[in-house]
Design an enzyme around this catalytic site. Structure first.
Site, PDB file in Angstrom:
ATOM      1  N   LYS A 246     -20.630 -20.980 -14.416  1.00 39.84           N
ATOM      2  CA  LYS A 246     -19.565 -20.028 -14.102  1.00 39.84           C
ATOM      3  C   LYS A 246     -20.030 -19.061 -13.024  1.00 39.84           C
ATOM      4  O   LYS A 246     -21.221 -18.802 -12.904  1.00 39.84           O
ATOM      5  CB  LYS A 246     -19.222 -19.209 -15.360  1.00 39.84           C
ATOM      6  CG  LYS A 246     -18.380 -19.929 -16.392  1.00 39.84           C
ATOM      7  CD  LYS A 246     -18.091 -19.008 -17.562  1.00 39.84           C
ATOM      8  CE  LYS A 246     -17.302 -19.714 -18.643  1.00 39.84           C
ATOM      9  NZ  LYS A 246     -15.928 -20.058 -18.262  1.00 39.84           N
TER      10      LYS A 246
ATOM     11  N   ARG B  60     -13.259 -27.577 -26.054  1.00 43.39           N
ATOM     12  CA  ARG B  60     -12.473 -28.698 -26.585  1.00 43.39           C
ATOM     13  C   ARG B  60     -13.377 -29.841 -27.056  1.00 43.39           C
ATOM     14  O   ARG B  60     -13.011 -30.600 -27.949  1.00 43.39           O
ATOM     15  CB  ARG B  60     -11.463 -29.165 -25.524  1.00 43.39           C
ATOM     16  CG  ARG B  60     -12.070 -29.617 -24.228  1.00 43.39           C
ATOM     17  CD  ARG B  60     -11.051 -29.670 -23.107  1.00 43.39           C
ATOM     18  NE  ARG B  60     -10.859 -28.361 -22.465  1.00 43.39           N
ATOM     19  CZ  ARG B  60     -10.028 -28.147 -21.452  1.00 43.39           C
ATOM     20  NH1 ARG B  60      -9.289 -29.129 -20.973  1.00 43.39           N
ATOM     21  NH2 ARG B  60      -9.927 -26.939 -20.923  1.00 43.39           N
TER      22      ARG B  60
HETATM   23  N1  BES Z   1     -14.687 -20.020 -22.680  1.00 44.42           N
HETATM   24  C1  BES Z   1     -13.926 -20.443 -21.581  1.00 44.42           C
HETATM   25  C2  BES Z   1     -12.517 -19.863 -21.578  1.00 44.42           C
HETATM   26  C3  BES Z   1     -12.395 -18.366 -21.419  1.00 44.42           C
HETATM   27  C4  BES Z   1     -12.099 -17.829 -20.181  1.00 44.42           C
HETATM   28  C5  BES Z   1     -12.507 -17.523 -22.482  1.00 44.42           C
HETATM   29  C6  BES Z   1     -11.950 -16.469 -20.027  1.00 44.42           C
HETATM   30  C7  BES Z   1     -12.358 -16.163 -22.338  1.00 44.42           C
HETATM   31  C8  BES Z   1     -12.067 -15.639 -21.104  1.00 44.42           C
HETATM   32  C9  BES Z   1     -13.786 -21.961 -21.584  1.00 44.42           C
HETATM   33  O1  BES Z   1     -14.842 -22.659 -22.128  1.00 44.42           O
HETATM   34  C10 BES Z   1     -13.688 -22.383 -20.158  1.00 44.42           C
HETATM   35  O2  BES Z   1     -14.607 -22.153 -19.436  1.00 44.42           O
HETATM   36  N2  BES Z   1     -12.568 -22.964 -19.792  1.00 44.42           N
HETATM   37  C11 BES Z   1     -12.339 -23.389 -18.456  1.00 44.42           C
HETATM   38  C12 BES Z   1     -11.706 -24.759 -18.489  1.00 44.42           C
HETATM   39  C13 BES Z   1     -11.691 -25.458 -17.179  1.00 44.42           C
HETATM   40  C14 BES Z   1     -13.080 -25.829 -16.750  1.00 44.42           C
HETATM   41  C15 BES Z   1     -10.825 -26.687 -17.314  1.00 44.42           C
HETATM   42  C16 BES Z   1     -11.420 -22.380 -17.791  1.00 44.42           C
HETATM   43  O3  BES Z   1     -10.573 -21.808 -18.464  1.00 44.42           O
HETATM   44  O4  BES Z   1     -11.594 -22.136 -16.615  1.00 44.42           O
HETATM   45 ZN    ZN Z   2     -16.416 -23.020 -20.741  1.00 42.69          ZN
END
Ligand code: BES
Ligand code: ZN
Ligand code: ZN
Length: 491
Positions: free
Chosen positions: A269, A343
């Site tokens: 990230k 997921r």
């Molecule tokens: N934990 C994150 C989602 C999240 C984002 C939680 C902001 C709290 C605040 C999740 O694991 C994630 O990174 N999701 C990605 C999915 C994408 C790679 C398809 C996202 O939301 O960007």
């Molecule tokens: Zn994630």
């Protein structure tokens, strides 16, 4: 420490009396209080407008050391959440003034046109939650929680609702437990530590506890979950908590995403807000705290909590984008993005849960997608289900608890976006749009014919800045909601 009291203000000595005041109507049934309000409203500086405040010391009429008049605004704007927030703010003010106890005058239910039980519930909740301070990591503890919070009611009300305070306190303790788990930094809740913390507290409440460790997860072929855990030095686990009251017929299963830190993995990230990814176990915290709470409340409903716990880290052992893994269900999954890890752990937990416990209803709760926050903002969770009644039930509990939920669709034709050229399914969508929906659809491929709902709490699980009854950090979102849903569905 949370009490309903009826006492004679002229006789009983108290430290602080708080009187909520509406700007356009006297909302109190007590004559002494109404006459005090009349006096105060003669002053220019207090009109009862929202957040107005004035304090008097040693008023001759009553035996309170100080009387704090606080404005609630217009009566027509008064609802349960205004009462909850008012109570929370009141407690914060008292904490700031270094007080140790308070007596809050409860408005007459008739005059505010809100059912007495709901109004009391909201006030008690706001006060109890507002009394939470998270200062475990501060050397100097500047603030002290109040020791006693009392609510002034009529003798009849005190008698009628005598059991309410302890029930509310228990549910709020659950919320606070979840908050503290979420706010704890990831270096103090590596999967082993978080697991131990959940197990210890659950055993204390006589829940049946079992844990699958890494070895067992490997034996049982939790392939998707293990792929997420592979990059971390910490070992994953799957916790099962069971509340099994005698005579219960249907089983409700709750599953909570427990990623103790989500770095994104190899799809690392960006730096902004990466620190907040300690909150990626908020679903797990809510589920564990809900089970602990319903055990304390001796609920008659049978509930199973399943909590997959992992850390998502990049390393030489981490799963790579493009990797294909075999899920517990047997379906193969192409990992299009290692940051869509939630997921992956959820599908294995879902399949295991359905195979082993065959629940009537399955609800998962997860900080699953940033897309859900884009769609609904930071205060509202997204809910998904093929079952309209289950959806409705969750939405209604959301209204009641003010842990708000909004229903999002599960369109059949969007499933196409999850196609993989090489595996049975891919963990990311081929489209940039509707990410909360495609994530939910991904989960739906593993729920078979079980009645299921998914609640995406990525927005409301965490607060950058504190509000009326929650400090910055974990909000404990989901505990009050799930407790309410369970009692309704279990009937
Ligand atoms: N934990 C994150 C989602 C999240 C984002 C939680 C902001 C709290 C605040 C999740 O694991 C994630 O990174 N999701 C990605 C999915 C994408 C790679 C398809 C996202 O939301 O960007
Ligand atoms: Zn994630
Ligand atoms: Zn995540």
């Amino acid at each position: 420490m949370l009490n309903l009291k009826s006492l004679d203000l002229k006789k009983v000595k108290i430290e602080t009396l708080v009187i909520p005041v509406c700007e356009d109507k006297d909302i109190h049934g007590d004559r002494i209080i109404s006459s005090l309000i009349k006096e105060v409203e003669k002053l220019k500086e207090f009109k009862g407008e929202k957040d107005d405040e004035i304090i008097f010391y040693n008023l001759p009429e009553i035996k309170a050391e100080r009387v704090m008049f606080l404005g609630l605004g217009k009566l027509e704007k008064l609802d349960l959440e205004t009462l909850r927030s008012f109570a929370g703010k009141t407690i914060k003010k008292c904490i700031k003034k270094n007080l140790s106890e308070v007596l809050i005058a409860v408005p007459s239910a008739k005059k505010i046109k809100i059912e007495a039980s709901s109004a009391l519930e909201a006030l008690l909740e706001g006060a109890c939650l507002g009394n939470h301070i998270f200062d475990k990591y501060k050397k100097e503890k500047k603030q002290k929680a109040l020791k006693e919070i009392d609510f002034l009611v009529t003798p009849a009300t005190a008698k009628k609702f005598s059991k309410l305070p302890s029930g509310i306190a228990t549910v709020c303790e659950g919320t606070i437990l979840a908050r503290e788990w979420v706010s704890t930094p990831s270096n103090d809740k590596r999967p082993e530590q978080f697991t131990k913390s959940i197990v210890t507290l659950a055993e204390k409440e006589n829940l049946k506890v079992s844990v699958l460790d890494e070895k067992e997860l490997k034996q049982k072929k939790f392939g998707a979950m293990l792929a997420v855990a592979a990059g971390s030095q910490s070992k994953p686990s799957l916790i099962v908590l069971e509340h099994n009251p005698e005579g219960a017929k249907k089983t409700i299963a709750l599953i909570g995403k427990g990623v103790t830190f989500d770095s994104g993995g190899i799809n690392l990230k960006p730096a902004a807000s990466l620190d907040e990814m300690k909150m990626d176990m908020s679903g797990a915290a809510a589920v564990a705290a809900t089970l602990i709470t319903i055990a304390k409340l001796k609920s008659k409903v049978k509930v199973i909590g399943i909590i997959p716990v992992v850390e998502n880290m990049p390393s030489g052992n981490a799963a790579r984008p493009g990797d294909i893994v075999k899920s517990y269900d047997g379906k193969t999954v192409e990992i299009g993005n290692t940051d869509a890890e939630g997921r992956l752990i959820l599908i294995d937990a879902i399949s295991y849960c359905i195979e082993k416990y065959k629940p009537r209803i399955l609800i998962d709760m997860a900080t699953l997608t940033g897309a859900c926050v884009v769609a609904l903002g930071e205060k509202i969770a997204g809910t998904f289900s093929f079952d309209d009644k289950l959806n409705e039930s969750i939405i209604l509990s959301g209204k009641k608890t003010h842990e708000r939920c909004w229903n999002l669709p599960l369109p059949e034709d969007y499933k196409e976006l999850l196609k993989s050229d090489f595996a049975d399914i891919k963990n990311i969508s081929s489209s940039r749009w509707g990410g909360a929906i495609t994530a939910a659809l991904f989960l739906s491929e593993f729920v078979k014919d079980t009645m299921w709902a998914h609640i995406d709490i990525a927005g409301p699980a965490y607060l950058k800045k504190g509000n009326a009854y929650c400090p910055a950090g974990g909000t404990g979102f989901g505990v009050r909601l799930l407790c309410d849903v369970i009692e309704k569905l279990g009937r």
